[in-house]
Design a protein around this motif. Structure first.
Motif, PDB file in Angstrom:
ATOM      1  N   ARG A 639       0.747  -1.188   0.075  1.00  0.00           N
ATOM      2  CA  ARG A 639       0.161  -0.161  -0.191  1.00  0.00           C
ATOM      3  C   ARG A 639       0.792   1.363  -0.085  1.00  0.00           C
ATOM      4  NH1 ARG A 639      -3.192  -3.212   3.566  1.00  0.00           N
ATOM      5  NH2 ARG A 639      -2.204  -2.379   5.229  1.00  0.00           N
ATOM      6  N   LEU A 640       1.889   1.419   0.741  1.00  0.00           N
ATOM      7  CA  LEU A 640       2.809   2.511   0.847  1.00  0.00           C
ATOM      8  C   LEU A 640       3.378   2.614  -0.693  1.00  0.00           C
ATOM      9  CD1 LEU A 640       4.664   1.819   4.036  1.00  0.00           C
ATOM     10  CD2 LEU A 640       2.932   3.626   3.514  1.00  0.00           C
ATOM     11  N   ARG A 641       3.890   1.433  -1.214  1.00  0.00           N
ATOM     12  CA  ARG A 641       4.313   1.430  -2.375  1.00  0.00           C
ATOM     13  C   ARG A 641       3.561   2.302  -3.586  1.00  0.00           C
ATOM     14  NH1 ARG A 641       6.429  -3.842  -1.514  1.00  0.00           N
ATOM     15  NH2 ARG A 641       8.526  -3.849  -1.046  1.00  0.00           N
ATOM     16  N   ARG A 642       1.996   1.810  -3.497  1.00  0.00           N
ATOM     17  CA  ARG A 642       1.134   2.317  -4.428  1.00  0.00           C
ATOM     18  C   ARG A 642       0.931   3.731  -3.983  1.00  0.00           C
ATOM     19  NH1 ARG A 642      -1.711  -1.431  -7.238  1.00  0.00           N
ATOM     20  NH2 ARG A 642      -1.232  -3.565  -6.466  1.00  0.00           N
ATOM     21  N   GLN A 643       0.894   4.157  -2.710  1.00  0.00           N
ATOM     22  CA  GLN A 643       0.642   5.185  -2.481  1.00  0.00           C
ATOM     23  C   GLN A 643       1.638   6.386  -2.728  1.00  0.00           C
ATOM     24  OE1 GLN A 643      -0.480   5.954   1.663  1.00  0.00           O
ATOM     25  NE2 GLN A 643       0.472   8.111   1.794  1.00  0.00           N
ATOM     26  N   PHE A 644       2.926   5.898  -2.668  1.00  0.00           N
ATOM     27  CA  PHE A 644       4.188   6.727  -3.245  1.00  0.00           C
ATOM     28  C   PHE A 644       3.996   6.684  -4.828  1.00  0.00           C
ATOM     29  CE2 PHE A 644       8.359   7.217  -4.907  1.00  0.00           C
ATOM     30  CZ  PHE A 644       8.851   8.355  -4.219  1.00  0.00           C
ATOM     31  N   GLY A 645       3.737   5.618  -5.415  1.00  0.00           N
ATOM     32  CA  GLY A 645       3.664   5.418  -6.931  1.00  0.00           C
ATOM     33  C   GLY A 645       2.599   6.528  -7.502  1.00  0.00           C
ATOM     34  N   ALA A 646       1.332   6.404  -6.741  1.00  0.00           N
ATOM     35  CA  ALA A 646       0.321   7.355  -7.137  1.00  0.00           C
ATOM     36  C   ALA A 646       0.753   8.907  -7.157  1.00  0.00           C
ATOM     37  CB  ALA A 646      -0.829   7.226  -6.389  1.00  0.00           C
ATOM     38  N   GLN A 647       1.278   9.288  -6.164  1.00  0.00           N
ATOM     39  CA  GLN A 647       1.756  10.691  -5.914  1.00  0.00           C
ATOM     40  C   GLN A 647       2.878  10.921  -7.005  1.00  0.00           C
ATOM     41  OE1 GLN A 647       0.392  12.910  -3.991  1.00  0.00           O
ATOM     42  NE2 GLN A 647      -1.222  11.956  -3.443  1.00  0.00           N
ATOM     43  N   ALA A 648       3.885  10.147  -6.979  1.00  0.00           N
ATOM     44  CA  ALA A 648       5.014  10.367  -7.810  1.00  0.00           C
ATOM     45  C   ALA A 648       4.682  10.372  -9.263  1.00  0.00           C
ATOM     46  CB  ALA A 648       6.094   9.374  -7.751  1.00  0.00           C
ATOM     47  N   GLU A 698       7.677  13.374   0.245  1.00  0.00           N
ATOM     48  CA  GLU A 698       8.853  13.015   1.171  1.00  0.00           C
ATOM     49  C   GLU A 698       8.457  12.338   2.183  1.00  0.00           C
ATOM     50  OE1 GLU A 698      12.007  13.576   0.785  1.00  0.00           O
ATOM     51  OE2 GLU A 698      12.438  15.054  -0.120  1.00  0.00           O
ATOM     52  N   GLY A 699       7.217  12.527   2.809  1.00  0.00           N
ATOM     53  CA  GLY A 699       6.809  11.961   4.082  1.00  0.00           C
ATOM     54  C   GLY A 699       6.405  10.530   3.664  1.00  0.00           C
ATOM     55  N   ASP A 700       5.862  10.392   2.456  1.00  0.00           N
ATOM     56  CA  ASP A 700       5.736   8.841   1.937  1.00  0.00           C
ATOM     57  C   ASP A 700       7.024   8.049   1.812  1.00  0.00           C
ATOM     58  OD1 ASP A 700       3.014   9.536   2.029  1.00  0.00           O
ATOM     59  OD2 ASP A 700       2.488   9.597   0.083  1.00  0.00           O
ATOM     60  N   HIS A 701       7.908   8.788   1.261  1.00  0.00           N
ATOM     61  CA  HIS A 701       8.989   8.209   1.029  1.00  0.00           C
ATOM     62  C   HIS A 701       9.874   7.994   2.218  1.00  0.00           C
ATOM     63  CE1 HIS A 701      13.111   7.516  -0.712  1.00  0.00           C
ATOM     64  NE2 HIS A 701      13.597   8.250  -0.197  1.00  0.00           N
ATOM     65  N   GLN A 702       9.656   8.657   3.132  1.00  0.00           N
ATOM     66  CA  GLN A 702      10.265   8.437   4.508  1.00  0.00           C
ATOM     67  C   GLN A 702       9.708   7.080   5.147  1.00  0.00           C
ATOM     68  OE1 GLN A 702      10.735  11.778   7.329  1.00  0.00           O
ATOM     69  NE2 GLN A 702      10.862  10.342   9.125  1.00  0.00           N
ATOM     70  N   LEU A 703       8.326   6.945   5.030  1.00  0.00           N
ATOM     71  CA  LEU A 703       7.583   5.996   5.733  1.00  0.00           C
ATOM     72  C   LEU A 703       8.177   4.692   4.852  1.00  0.00           C
ATOM     73  CD1 LEU A 703       3.966   7.277   5.911  1.00  0.00           C
ATOM     74  CD2 LEU A 703       5.554   6.942   7.724  1.00  0.00           C
ATOM     75  N   SER A 704       8.375   4.676   3.735  1.00  0.00           N
ATOM     76  CA  SER A 704       8.612   3.597   2.768  1.00  0.00           C
ATOM     77  C   SER A 704      10.197   2.988   3.370  1.00  0.00           C
ATOM     78  CB  SER A 704       8.649   4.031   1.390  1.00  0.00           C
ATOM     79  OG  SER A 704       7.501   3.976   0.874  1.00  0.00           O
ATOM     80  N   GLN A 705      10.931   4.049   3.679  1.00  0.00           N
ATOM     81  CA  GLN A 705      12.378   3.548   4.069  1.00  0.00           C
ATOM     82  C   GLN A 705      12.450   3.203   5.299  1.00  0.00           C
ATOM     83  OE1 GLN A 705      15.265   6.936   3.245  1.00  0.00           O
ATOM     84  NE2 GLN A 705      15.669   6.226   1.402  1.00  0.00           N
ATOM     85  N   PHE A 710      12.618  -0.752  -0.486  1.00  0.00           N
ATOM     86  CA  PHE A 710      13.918  -0.016  -1.371  1.00  0.00           C
ATOM     87  C   PHE A 710      13.475  -0.189  -2.951  1.00  0.00           C
ATOM     88  CE2 PHE A 710      15.752  -1.754   2.528  1.00  0.00           C
ATOM     89  CZ  PHE A 710      16.126  -0.695   3.065  1.00  0.00           C
ATOM     90  N   ASP A 711      12.302  -0.708  -3.198  1.00  0.00           N
ATOM     91  CA  ASP A 711      11.964  -1.030  -4.598  1.00  0.00           C
ATOM     92  C   ASP A 711      10.523  -0.567  -4.890  1.00  0.00           C
ATOM     93  OD1 ASP A 711      10.938  -3.117  -3.640  1.00  0.00           O
ATOM     94  OD2 ASP A 711      11.523  -4.417  -5.121  1.00  0.00           O
ATOM     95  N   ASN A 712      10.200  -0.089  -6.100  1.00  0.00           N
ATOM     96  CA  ASN A 712       8.583   0.053  -6.255  1.00  0.00           C
ATOM     97  C   ASN A 712       8.307   0.011  -7.954  1.00  0.00           C
ATOM     98  OD1 ASN A 712       6.093   1.136  -6.134  1.00  0.00           O
ATOM     99  ND2 ASN A 712       6.741   2.921  -4.881  1.00  0.00           N
ATOM    100  N   LYS A 713       7.434  -1.022  -8.162  1.00  0.00           N
ATOM    101  CA  LYS A 713       7.243  -1.433  -9.507  1.00  0.00           C
ATOM    102  C   LYS A 713       6.085  -0.555 -10.061  1.00  0.00           C
ATOM    103  CE  LYS A 713       3.990  -4.948  -8.137  1.00  0.00           C
ATOM    104  NZ  LYS A 713       3.480  -6.587  -8.007  1.00  0.00           N
ATOM    105  N   HIS A 714       5.618   0.309  -9.101  1.00  0.00           N
ATOM    106  CA  HIS A 714       4.246   0.938  -9.555  1.00  0.00           C
ATOM    107  C   HIS A 714       4.523   2.419 -10.094  1.00  0.00           C
ATOM    108  CE1 HIS A 714       1.651  -2.052  -7.653  1.00  0.00           C
ATOM    109  NE2 HIS A 714       2.524  -1.649  -6.349  1.00  0.00           N
ATOM    110  N   THR A 715       5.905   2.647 -10.267  1.00  0.00           N
ATOM    111  CA  THR A 715       6.219   4.337 -10.693  1.00  0.00           C
ATOM    112  C   THR A 715       7.877   4.203 -11.226  1.00  0.00           C
ATOM    113  OG1 THR A 715       6.485   6.639 -10.309  1.00  0.00           O
ATOM    114  CG2 THR A 715       7.156   5.054  -8.486  1.00  0.00           C
ATOM    115  N   ASN A 716       7.975   4.822 -12.118  1.00  0.00           N
ATOM    116  CA  ASN A 716       9.520   5.129 -12.735  1.00  0.00           C
ATOM    117  C   ASN A 716      10.177   6.054 -11.895  1.00  0.00           C
ATOM    118  OD1 ASN A 716       9.435   2.581 -14.394  1.00  0.00           O
ATOM    119  ND2 ASN A 716       8.312   4.231 -16.160  1.00  0.00           N
TER     120      ASN A 716
END
Length: 909
Positions: A639-648, A698-705, A710-716
């Motif tokens: 979910r964190l990956r998808r959330q970050f990917g959607a924003q990015a 940045e906040g979503d990225h920090q939660l992911s880290q 360390f990877d996210n297939k939902h965004t380039n």
């Protein structure tokens, strides 16, 4: 010069006769205009002023309202002060002759652009005092005051500014108007002393002696300056507010008397303007040097911190390093990005100002060029990127180490538990006193032990392999691991030796052994592997695991399901083993054999098998729960990956779109530069307002880290990509705004119209080739690169009507590309198109101005500088001029020629 529009009313002729004068700051109530004291002052002043001109024609007047009634002396006065001939006057003495002559005079005044309102010849012929004085004041304004011009101000304001500048250095003098500022006489004396210090000793004048001061000024002016006495000292002192028109008329005579000195004042103004430009440029240079030094120093101090790759020993310490790095990216670096951008803007603005003022380009100190700062910044970002990669690699390594260390401890504990007492058991010599049956039992028991020992060989090898991997990954407590591993290996070797010795001892007495009970033996042989299988199953069910994706946890769940599928088969084996034991009891009961003690061939009892089997069954659901919890964690990570990917995926294209829009605005010629500036400012504000989205990402990225994602297939788009794109967007909008500001500076300084500038831009854009620009790894733009190569530049000039030969084109290229870069920028193109018609100051002009101040001498004195220039500019020159070397110089003479050249030469900065 605009025409004077005079308005004189019957009710009050004293109202001002020009629109400019009607709106004067020091207006007063209409009733006061009829003050007899003022009328007296005007009579005397205007009469004296008229006589100062009429005497050139050999005549004068005694009574101003009587002597102009026939119009003859009025026409004569106009001819003297204008230098032109009026129509021939009528000779008759009848009233209509007088009116005709006065009308000729009034027509002449009107022909000079003066609009007379309510002044008729009849009033003058009838001797109307107010109208006569109003008419004379109109003549004074037009021929004595209107043409006065000082620093872009004219008429009354110009005369007042002239007085203020001339009297500024004098104590007790503060000229603010043309009435009470002159009552003490010091202002008049200061005017005379400023131009003719030999006529008045100003240091001996006293503010408390106004009558004496005024009479001194009147007498000196009349005797030496040919300015008749137009005022009475007692009248001025005793009048609360002297008449302004009278004072202005008298003071204007001083302006005209000293008109020859105005050439020096003009020269001084030019010098002040040039010095002000140099002072401002030097200040900008100093500010650039300071900002550049501070930014380079910050980079110099930051790089060693980022280059420090000494790894911490614990995960907590490394995560603290990562948090410090995040603070650096969020808090410390962004202001420096702005400083770097502002530094480039200041540099470009300074170079534009230097170019527009005909000064040489600014060369910063060694190592402080914009390119030097850009290189240093590039080095910083390279080190920064490497530092972040190293941090993440180290965190992964420590995570792996912690996992391996825990696994090593678990397996070591199980193995050490198994080996407890084995050395003592193998060292026993119980076979020496055993019976034959017991000896044979010991032999079988030993065989079972050897089978168990072999089964544990894999576990020892696993422990050694884990220890080896911990060493290879540089585990901080490798010494403890190695010591424990060495102890296990040494113990294992010793067990092997003891096992071999015991087997040899038992074999020596094997001939004494009888047939071993096959059922006990079969139980022991089947129970031991089954027990080992259960040990392995328990170990696997309790085995720690680490995964980073749903696929990996699903793989573990699949393996666990496969294990559960083997349980029914294992249960059959357990029932078979328990059947052997039941068979033994049945035989013992059938044949009356008394079974005493445990199975002689194994330490395992049926109860042990049952207990361990129950333990295995309890561990299965526990393992199920652990795997499901991990599934939940991986789903949360997804979910964190998808959330970050959607924003990015929104922010990345938004940045790209804004870059394209800014590019289009920068080349759009439909509107004015001010409209472009307004559009760019709007874009800049929109970009600034969008910053909250970057912070959210940045906040979503920090939660992911923090979740070790360390990877996210939902965004380039990575956070690094977005940061770089954002910083480049901020830099681009700031640079684009600065470029438009510089174009506005160029347009205004060069005096070119908006239409001309649009034409230049259209021609430039037509030949400015479109280039492909990569902005990091995800932002791709096509935009004009803002420059032309020589061939395009030649084609552009030809399209604008230039007939170019090779020699002429080569000369032009040296102007637009002095550094031989091979390209022509838009700014260089504009400079070239306006250079031929631009009006700029030159060193020669400044030298000529100083020469005027120095009275044509090749040098200038400190006294002359302080007399002719404002204090700040005078001291600026004195502190920088070198001593004049020449035989004709006075002591302390200064060289203004070398100083003028230096103003347009290389800066010392």
């Amino acid at each position: 010069m605009t025409a004077i529009e005079t308005q004189v009313q019957y009710s009050s002729y004293m109202m001002t006769t020009t629109e400019e004068y009607m709106n004067q700051e020091d207006s007063w109530d209409r009733d006061l205009l009829l003050d007899p004291a003022w009328e007296k002052q005007q009579r005397k002043t205007f009469t004296a002023w008229c006589n100062s001109h009429l005497r050139k024609a050999g005549t004068q007047i005694e009574n101003i309202e009587e002597d102009f009634r026939n119009g003859l002396k009025l026409m004569l006065l106009l001819e003297v002060i204008s230098g032109e001939r009026l129509p021939k006057p009528d000779k008759g003495k009848m009233r209509f002759h007088k009116i005709a002559n006065v009308n000729k005079a009034l027509d002449f005044i009107s022909s000079k652009g003066v609009k007379l309102v309510s002044i008729g010849a009849e009033e003058i012929v009838d001797g109307n005092v107010k109208m006569t004085l109003g008419m004379i004041w109109t003549i004074i304004l037009r021929f004595a005051i209107q043409d006065i011009s000082v620093e872009e101000t004219s008429a009354k304001e110009g005369l007042l500014l002239w007085c203020q500048r001339k009297t500024a250095p004098y104590r007790n003098v503060n000229v603010q108007n043309f009435h009470i500022s002159w009552k003490d006489g010091l202002a008049l004396c200061a005017l005379i002393h400023r131009h003719r210090p030999d006529l008045i000793d100003y240091s001996k004048l006293r503010k408390d002696d106004p009558v004496g001061n005024l009479n001194t000024a009147f007498e000196v002016a009349e005797k030496y300056l040919d300015i008749p006495k137009m005022l009475d000292a007692d009248d001025i002192v005793n009048t609360p507010k002297p008449d302004e028109k009278a004072i202005m008329t008298y003071v204007s005579c001083f302006y005209h008397a000293f008109a020859g000195a105005e050439q020096a004042e003009t020269a001084a103004n030019r010098i002040c303007k040039v010095l002000a430009v140099n002072q401002e440029n030097e200040k900008l240079m100093e500010e650039y040097e300071k900002l550049a030094s501070e930014l380079l120093e910050w980079i110099r101090k930051t790089i060693p911190w980022l280059e420090n790759r000494v790894a911490e020993q614990t995960m907590h310490s490394m995560q603290q390093k990562l948090e410090d790095f995040r603070d650096y990216r969020r808090v410390h670096k962004p202001p420096k990005v702005q400083e770097k951008c502002q530094l480039e803007i200041n540099f470009n603005t300074l170079q534009t100002k230097l170019r527009l003022s005909n000064r040489p380009a600014f060369m910063p100190s060694e190592g402080k060029m914009v390119s030097d700062i850009a290189n240093a910044w590039k080095g910083l970002e390279q080190v920064e990127k490497g530092y972040e990669e190293w941090l993440l690699t180290e965190i992964r390594r420590l995570e792996r180490l912690d996992h391996l260390a825990e696994k090593f401890k678990q397996k070591s504990t199980l193995h050490e538990s198994w080996t407890t007492g084995k050395e003592e058991l193998l060292s026993q010599k119980d076979y020496e006193s055993a019976s034959l049956m017991e000896i044979r039992a010991l032999m079988r028991k030993h065989e079972a032990f050897e089978s168990d020992l072999a089964a544990h060989q894999d576990r020892v090898e696993q422990i050694a392999a884990i220890a080896q991997e911990l060493n290879e990954l540089d585990y901080y407590d490798a010494a403890t691991i190695n010591a424990r591993c060495q102890g296990i290996c040494d113990q294992w070797d010793n067990l092997g030796t003891l096992t071999q010795k015991r087997r040899e001892s038992l074999e020596r007495v094997e001939k004494l052994w009888e047939t071993i009970d096959q059922l006990y033996l079969e139980f022991a042989k089947r129970a031991a592997p089954f027990n080992n299988w259960m040990d392995g199953a328990m170990e696997d069910l309790q085995d720690m695991f680490i995964v980073h994706s749903i696929e990996e946890i699903q793989s573990l769940i699949t393996a666990h399901d496969q294990f559960k599928a083997t349980i029914p088969e294992a249960d059959k084996e357990r029932m078979a083993i328990m059947g052997i034991h039941n068979e033994i009891l049945k035989i013992a009961q059938t044949y009356g054999i008394k079974v005493v003690g445990e199975n002689p061939y194994t330490v395992l009892s049926p109860q042990d098998i049952s207990n361990k089997w129950e333990a295995v069954k309890q561990l299965v659901p526990m393992r199920d729960q652990m795997l499901q919890e991990e599934v939940a964690r991986q789903q949360s990570n997804e979910r964190l990956r998808r959330q970050f990917g959607a924003q990015a995926n929104i922010i990345g294209p938004w940045i790209q779109t804004k870059m394209e829009e800014i590019s289009h605005v920068s080349i759009d010629i439909a509107g004015s530069l001010e409209e472009q500036m307004s559009n760019l400012k709007t874009y800049e504000q929109n970009i600034i307002n969008y910053k909250s989205n970057i912070d959210t990402l940045e906040g979503d990225h920090q939660l992911s880290q923090e979740s070790l994602i360390f990877d996210n297939k939902h965004t380039n788009y990575t956070m690094e990509h977005v940061r770089v794109g954002w910083e480049q967007l901020l830099t681009t909008i700031a640079r684009t705004i600065n470029e438009v500001e510089n174009q506005i500076l160029t347009r205004d300084a060069k005096g070119i119209s908006q239409e001309q500038l649009n034409e230049f831009r259209a021609s430039f854009n037509h030949f400015d080739r479109v280039s492909n620009t990569w902005t990091h790894s995800f932002l791709y733009l096509q935009k004009r690169n803002g420059m032309m190569d020589p061939d395009d530049f030649r084609a552009c000039l030809i399209s604008m009507g230039y007939d170019l030969g090779e020699v002429e084109f080569a000369r032009i290229m040296t102007l637009v590309d002095p550094n031989n870069t091979g390209v022509v920028t838009f700014q260089a193109f504009i400079d070239f198109m306006t250079r031929e018609t631009a009006e700029t100051d030159t060193a020669e002009q400044v030298m000529a101005s100083f020469k005027i101040l120095a009275s044509d001498k090749a040098y200038i004195t400190v006294e002359e500088l302080r007399r002719e220039l404002p204090p700040e500019q005078a001291e600026y020159c004195i502190s920088r001029m070198t001593k004049y070397i020449g035989g004709d110089a006075l002591p302390g003479a200064l060289d203004y020629i070398s100083f003028s050249s230096a103003l347009y030469g290389e800066s010392d900065l």
